[in-house]
Scaffold this active site. Structure first.
Site, PDB file in Angstrom:
ATOM      1  N   HIS A  78       0.846  -1.060   0.180  1.00  0.00           N
ATOM      2  CA  HIS A  78       0.020   0.142   0.038  1.00  0.00           C
ATOM      3  C   HIS A  78       0.978   1.135   0.157  1.00  0.00           C
ATOM      4  CE1 HIS A  78      -3.638   2.219   1.512  1.00  0.00           C
ATOM      5  NE2 HIS A  78      -2.636   2.879   1.710  1.00  0.00           N
ATOM      6  N   HIS A 136       2.141   5.302  -0.856  1.00  0.00           N
ATOM      7  CA  HIS A 136       1.426   6.646  -1.163  1.00  0.00           C
ATOM      8  C   HIS A 136       2.602   7.375  -2.023  1.00  0.00           C
ATOM      9  CE1 HIS A 136      -2.168   7.270   1.335  1.00  0.00           C
ATOM     10  NE2 HIS A 136      -1.796   6.067   1.485  1.00  0.00           N
ATOM     11  N   CYS A 168      -4.282  11.472   4.426  1.00  0.00           N
ATOM     12  CA  CYS A 168      -4.334  11.040   5.484  1.00  0.00           C
ATOM     13  C   CYS A 168      -4.360  12.419   6.426  1.00  0.00           C
ATOM     14  CB  CYS A 168      -3.079  10.045   6.038  1.00  0.00           C
ATOM     15  SG  CYS A 168      -3.128   9.602   7.641  1.00  0.00           S
ATOM     16  N   ASN A 184      -3.028   7.573  -2.016  1.00  0.00           N
ATOM     17  CA  ASN A 184      -2.421   6.288  -2.449  1.00  0.00           C
ATOM     18  C   ASN A 184      -2.301   6.407  -4.076  1.00  0.00           C
ATOM     19  OD1 ASN A 184      -3.933   2.963  -2.469  1.00  0.00           O
ATOM     20  ND2 ASN A 184      -1.879   3.536  -2.055  1.00  0.00           N
TER      21      ASN A 184
END
Length: 266
Positions: A170, A172, A203, A212
């Site tokens: 995951h 960013h 975030c 993301n």
């Protein structure tokens, strides 16, 4: 769904007081057109969130912790150990209802409050989430500071606690390293990746963190490598252009914008 994704994180049942933009998650889950065989996931912080996700017919429940003690305190107001204990009841309830459980580990490569995060610290949280019964575990670069070699080191370290076939990357794209990190993860043996259409997101507890990595860019990379994803990139581009226009902001996907511009020119 129409583009062919088999797993879509569609909602987040967190407190609307702390994350007001997620307040309408129940409405989203109610109105989506579901396709048999597609998994619709929901993120939950506690039993109240789980009950809301259950009522919304989520197929997979996502619990989340951090590899950084400082971020854990800022994000969910407790230590890493306390967060795992909080999720024990949720994890048991998920299993009792026959649903899939996924664990997500924030700040696996760097933290906005404490700086670097050791690979061993990530592996420790992976072990704790494995013991809760997680079917899949996300290794998340929340602030986007990871680099290719660091990513491979972390993936190799966590593989001693959990199979890489059940690990997800995951990433960013804050520092423009997300695609390089996905490629490094592929070389390490990871084959599941998260992305966000048009690169939307961020975030609220990590200042400066962008969304993301853009789905369109990841698909362009994977298709270029000859990897069959079963996903229609053109339909994803349409989705990204639609939502960006709706929000009145440019899409953060270079591939998406380039393909959309080429389509207009043609």
């Amino acid at each position: 769904t129409a583009a062919g994704f088999v797993n879509i994180e569609a909602a987040s049942f967190v407190s609307p007081k702390w994350v007001p933009q997620m307040a309408t998650s129940s409405e989203v889950m109610e109105k989506i057109l579901r396709k048999p065989g597609t998994m619709y996931s929901a993120l939950v912080p506690n039993m109240k969130g789980f009950e809301a996700a259950l009522a919304a017919r989520a197929d997979e429940i996502v619990i989340f912790g951090a590899a950084s003690e400082a971020f854990s305190q800022k994000n969910i107001n407790c230590s890493i150990a306390e967060s795992i204990e909080r999720f024990r009841e949720v994890a048991q309830a998920v299993k009792n209802h026959g649903l899939r459980l996924r664990g997500s580990i924030s700040c696996s490569f760097g933290c906005p409050y404490q700086g670097s995060v050791a690979p061993a610290a990530v592996a420790d949280v992976v072990r704790r989430m494995r013991d809760l019964g997680c079917d899949e575990i996300d290794i998340a670069d929340t602030i986007g500071t990871g680099t290719a070699r660091h990513v491979q080191q972390v993936m190799q370290t966590v593989s001693s606690e959990f199979p890489l076939t059940q690990i997800a990357g995951h990433f960013h794209d804050t520092y423009g390293q997300a695609l390089a990190n996905i490629y490094a993860s592929l070389e390490a043996g990871v084959a599941i990746f998260h992305s966000s259409v048009a690169g939307l997101g961020g975030c609220p507890y990590a200042k400066g963190a962008t969304g993301n990595v853009a789905t369109e860019d990841v698909l362009y990379l994977l298709h270029g490598l000859g990897i069959r994803t079963g996903i229609d990139l053109d339909q994803v581009v349409d989705a990204g252009q639609f939502i960006s226009a709706h929000l009145g902001r440019p899409a953060a996907s270079r591939a998406g914008n380039a393909l959309a511009a080429k389509r207009r020119a043609d």
